[in-house]
Design an enzyme around this catalytic site. Structure first.
Site, short mmCIF file in Angstrom:
data_model
loop_
_atom_site.label_atom_id
_atom_site.label_comp_id
_atom_site.label_asym_id
_atom_site.label_seq_id
_atom_site.Cartn_x
_atom_site.Cartn_y
_atom_site.Cartn_z
N HIS A 478 -8.07 7.67 -0.75
CA HIS A 478 -9.50 7.22 -0.53
C HIS A 478 -10.40 7.84 -1.43
O HIS A 478 -11.60 7.19 -1.68
CB HIS A 478 -9.62 7.46 1.09
CG HIS A 478 -9.23 6.60 1.72
ND1 HIS A 478 -7.78 6.61 1.94
CD2 HIS A 478 -9.62 5.44 2.46
CE1 HIS A 478 -7.22 5.44 2.57
NE2 HIS A 478 -8.60 4.75 2.76
N GLU A 715 -0.27 -5.46 5.51
CA GLU A 715 -0.11 -4.06 4.50
C GLU A 715 1.22 -3.53 4.79
O GLU A 715 1.51 -2.50 4.35
CB GLU A 715 -1.39 -3.29 4.47
CG GLU A 715 -1.81 -2.96 5.84
CD GLU A 715 -3.02 -2.24 5.95
OE1 GLU A 715 -3.48 -1.64 4.79
OE2 GLU A 715 -3.67 -1.57 6.94
N ASP A 739 -1.73 -0.15 0.79
CA ASP A 739 -0.53 0.48 1.58
C ASP A 739 0.77 -0.58 1.61
O ASP A 739 1.75 -0.32 1.71
CB ASP A 739 -0.95 0.25 3.22
CG ASP A 739 -1.63 1.25 3.67
OD1 ASP A 739 -1.27 2.35 3.11
OD2 ASP A 739 -3.01 1.08 4.05
N CYS A 786 -7.79 -7.49 -0.10
CA CYS A 786 -8.61 -6.41 -0.06
C CYS A 786 -8.19 -5.17 -0.66
O CYS A 786 -8.83 -4.04 -0.58
CB CYS A 786 -9.24 -6.38 1.26
SG CYS A 786 -8.44 -5.82 2.77
C1 PEP Z 1 -4.99 -1.20 1.53
O1 PEP Z 1 -4.00 -0.77 2.27
O2 PEP Z 1 -4.96 -2.09 0.53
C2 PEP Z 1 -6.37 -1.26 2.26
C3 PEP Z 1 -7.28 -2.16 1.78
O3 PEP Z 1 -6.68 -0.51 3.29
P1 PEP Z 1 -6.92 1.08 2.94
O4 PEP Z 1 -6.77 1.21 1.41
O5 PEP Z 1 -8.21 1.58 3.55
O6 PEP Z 1 -5.80 1.69 3.59
MG MG Z 2 -4.52 0.30 4.29
#
Ligand code: PEP
Ligand code: MG
Length: 859
Positions: A478, A715, A739, A786
């Protein structure tokens, strides 16, 4: 040991539990008193305390045993459970260090009894006096149940003694064996140490055991354990006296036969000693190329030049002993005052900038800092002779533990704040700046840290910080996502050596995965040229940011952005974003020390919708767990948290949290175009449960769900493979490639080194994306992406070719993604995607993409 005539020692129970004789411990070494004499407890509570005053002679590296020397010189072993040495420390936390003086009832260890019980043969804990020869009589408690500090047993010692191991041996004059290799699989822990001491005691001579430069009395179990002899270590037996030769022979024979321990086989230890695990460099992890260059994994793109600033968040060890009560008191008072003043200034500053919510966090810190109990506890410990640093850290830790253990989640959440503000003072006491990352970093800083938390990263000023280099945290972590959102170049998985390079000029090229130290003039010139070209491309893209992204053959792709808060939404609009494809709501929760209230949540959604001026907003429900803990949300300790209570599963396990969030979303939905998305769905079962909760809340609020699109993140491989089954139940899919890559390739997205090979362009991931878009199209639903791939130059043509309808990327790259789409044709992209899915690995796909870009650029 020197026992005085008829001395009596009272031992208190170190734990709360059921008292029992040693014979009831399921380990012959304890049951048959081979290690020592004493009593046992079957614990029911998890704190282990000192049974008497004394000095900690050893905390075993596996933390399952502590030895104390009492003030009268008796050696005491407290050993938790049976076969617990094999846990290697799992479930044990030491509260004391070797050499520390303790009084009766001082906490020594903290235990996770459930965890230990699952893996150990028994939890029965023994308190033993190891020098049995000195014991005249032992009187155990008559109580069946004892609490910490209740009497457990008393011992009467024989009159003082002769025949103790000679104190100061002249080692040079002693007879010595050849080196002997230890074959006991977990070294000389309690049981083999007891067997060895028993052999040594059969002889009149002094017998010592030597490892490296340390020598101990071989008759003392405690001393032997304190030598920390591990499997395959080499030791020497020394002896002096009439029967020295025979003693050495017997002890050596004992060691060579494994002291009667099962699994101790000669030969294995030799083989282990010969096996040099580092003889050949890793084939898995990239090595640094040359001196002056460090390698890493791209976490956020960029080529920048700057000066390294190493943020050291580790606090130095503080000595316990103070240097005078007056001086230590003064130091603490000063530090608390200084921290208080800074907090006051920070609050005023944030308020002036209109950042009231952030200011409130620091107001809470001010309150905690001025808590008289905390200050008084530290002052009292200083009065006992402790240093200010030690006393303060202990007082903070004690109070934070109390808070964290409370059932009240709000109070439990204050523990993190207390630790935070406590650290501020501790840093001042250690002569360090209050924050590991100061707010006034000079412009052109490349920030270096072992690891950065999302909140560290969120507070960075991209005007001053041009790059980030971390030892830990993968490209999909993150803090990497935030670095991308802030437009800061970031490299992760870099060797620890970087932490020593404070103030070094460096060039960071994340695409090449390189940090070059002390770059040459030529390197800097090349960088300047590259930046100029990039700036030109960016300017071109920016000039047409508000044009739609339509491929040459007329396919419109919605280019959206990933955001965390209303400020990002404003930037998104300014960058030509057509929608928000992912609002990560967890950031609202992370920014708050307690659960944000329903109305706070509603207001924050309304603020985002207002900024979006009727553009659609995909709000993802709370996605925590795994790499995203929330201090005030109790989650179980799991061996594999990424495979446990994470994403939607948290909301289903604690429906109250999910319901509250959904109510806030539904209430705010009259202010714009809200789309609701559930994270980490892995089965239809989970989706149905979530939809049921949504329907119940909508009905209760009288909100018509027909106007609100409901989707899920894809994911998890199972969701991609079952997309045809899931599609009829949703309005859209959004593929979380971060993910999806992690779960498909079985590589932790935050892994500091393996993350380098966790490439989302792996054909396995691409095939799962195709399965998703195919299923969605058949069901008449749309698919977005995303995850990080949506903003990657190599990935965009492939995603368009795989049939994606929406790309939701980090806000700064929206104009470039739009521009890139305009130069593509869906048809050509489809062939490209087919070829990519047929590749053997991600490297082949990347090579194919290089060739593709070259053709497009007309080379
Ligand atoms: C992902 O897993 O690609 C996603 C967009 O969710 P996060 O990165 O917030 O886990
Ligand atoms: Mg994710």
């Amino acid at each position: 040991m020197t026992a005085t005539k008829s001395a009596v020692l009272q031992l208190l129970s170190p734990m709360t539990g059921i008292a029992c004789p040693l014979a009831q411990v399921p380990d012959p070494a304890f049951a048959q008193r081979l290690v020592g004499d004493g009593y046992a407890i079957d614990p029911t509570e998890s704190l282990l305390c000192a049974p008497c005053d004394g000095t900690v002679t050893q905390v075993h590296p596996a933390c399952h045993a502590v030895t104390l020397t009492t003030d009268s010189g008796a050696e005491l072993l407290i050993h938790v459970g049976v076969d617990t040495v094999k846990l290697g420390g799992e479930g044990f936390t030491a509260r004391v260090q070797q050499g520390e003086r303790v009084t009766a009832k001082t906490p020594l260890l903290e235990l996770d009894l459930d965890r230990i019980a699952m893996k150990a043969r028994s939890l029965r804990t023994v308190v033993l006096l190891t020098d049995q020869d000195r014991i005249l009589s032992l009187t155990p408690t008559e109580e069946a149940f004892v609490r910490v500090g209740d009497p457990l047993f008393s011992v009467e010692f024989k009159a003082s003694a002769d025949g103790d191991a000679p104190a100061a041996q002249d080692l040079e004059s002693m007879q010595a064996s050849e080196s002997v290799r230890i074959i006991n699989p977990v070294g000389l822990h309690a049981r083999p140490a007891a067997a060895l001491a028993a052999i040594a005691k059969r002889f009149d001579s002094a017998v010592l055991l030597k490892k490296d430069e340390s020598v101990v009395n071989a008759r003392s179990v405690v001393a032997l354990m304190g030598l920390n002899v591990a499997f395959a270590d080499e030791v020497q037996v020394l002896a002096q006296g009439e029967d020295a030769e025979a003693a050495i022979r017997a002890v050596v024979a004992g060691l060579e036969s494994g002291l009667g321990e099962a699994g101790a086989e000669p030969g294995r230890a030799e083989a282990q000693a010969e096996l040099d695990l580092y003889a050949e460099p890793s084939l898995l992890f990239a090595q640094d190329d040359e001196e002056g260059t460090l390698r890493g994994v791209e976490a956020a793109p960029g080529q920048v030049h700057g000066t390294l600033f190493v943020a050291n968040s580790e606090l130095p060890q503080v000595v316990k002993q103070g240097s005078g009560v007056g001086q230590e008191r003064e130091a603490l008072t000063q530090a608390v005052e200084t921290a208080g003043k800074t907090l006051e200034e920070t609050v005023a500053d944030l308020r002036a900038k209109g950042m009231g919510q952030k200011a409130d966090i620091f107001v809470a810190h001010q309150e905690l800092l001025s808590d008289p109990d905390l200050f008084d506890a530290a002052m009292a410990a200083i009065a006992q002779g402790q240093s200010a640093g030690y006393a303060w850290a202990e007082a903070v830790s004690e109070q934070a533990k109390q808070l964290a253990s409370m059932d009240n989640v709000v109070l439990a959440g204050r523990a993190a704040d207390l630790r935070d503000v406590g650290e501020r003072v501790s840093r001042l006491l250690a002569g360090l700046p209050q924050r590991a990352i100061p707010s006034d970093l000079p412009a052109g800083t490349i920030l270096v840290a072992r690891e950065l938390t999302p909140s560290d990263t969120a507070e960075l000023d991209p005007e001053r910080v041009v790059g980030m280099v971390t030892v830990q945290g993968g490209s999909a972590s993150h803090s990497a996502i935030l670095a991308r959102a802030l437009g800061i170049a970031a490299l992760t998985g870099v060797d620890e050596r970087v932490l020593e390079l404070h103030d070094t000029p460096a060039l960071l090229d994340t695409g090449a995965g390189l940090l070059s130290l002390n770059p040459s003039g030529a390197q800097l010139m090349a960088l300047a040229q590259h930046q100029e070209q990039q700036a030109q491309r960016d300017a071109e893209a920016f000039a047409s940011k508000d044009e739609p992204a339509i491929t040459r053959d007329g396919v419109r792709i919605e280019v959206a952005g990933n955001i965390a808060k209303a400020e990002d939404a404003l930037k998104l609009v300014a960058n030509g974003g057509e929608a928000v494809g992912l609002l990560r709501t967890e950031f609202l929760y992370e920014a708050s020390p307690v659960f944000p209230s329903e109305s706070e949540q509603e207001q924050s959604i309304r603020a985002v919708l207002a900024a979006l001026e009727s553009r659609p907003l995909v709000v993802r429900t709370l996605d925590v767990g795994g790499d995203k803990p929330l201090p005030y949300l109790p989650l179980p300790k799991e061996d594999n948290p990424f495979l446990g209570e994470r994403g939607l599963r948290v909301g289903l396990d604690k429906p109250v949290v999910l319901r509250q969030q959904l109510r806030a979303l539904l209430k705010a939905s009259d202010a714009g175009r809200v789309r609701i998305m559930f994270p980490m769905v892995s089965s239809l079962f989970e989706l149905k449960l979530a939809k049921r909760i949504l329907a119940q809340e909508a009905e209760a609020l009288g909100v018509n769900l027909d106007d609100i699109e409901v989707g899920i993140m894809i994911e998890v491989p199972s969701a991609a493979l079952m997309a045809d089954v899931l599609a009829p139940h949703v309005d859209f899919f959004s593929i979380g490639t971060n993910d999806l890559t992690q779960y498909t390739l079985a590589i932790d997205r935050g892994h500091p080194k393996l993350a380098a090979i966790a490439d989302g362009l792996h054909p396995a991931v691409l095939r799962l994306i195709k399965a998703t878009t195919d299923a969605a199209r058949k069901a008449g639903k749309w698919t977005g992406v995303c995850g990080g791939l949506a903003g990657e130059r190599d990935a965009v043509p492939l995603l368009v070719g795989l049939g994606v309808d929406e790309l939701s990327c980090s806000v700064p790259v929206i104009p470039q993604v739009k521009q890139q789409v305009r130069n593509l044709s869906r048809e050509a992209c489809e062939s490209l995607a087919d070829a990519a899915m047929a590749c053997a690995d991600a490297a082949e796909v990347r090579a194919q993409m290089q060739a593709f870009h070259a053709t497009l650029d007309g080379h």
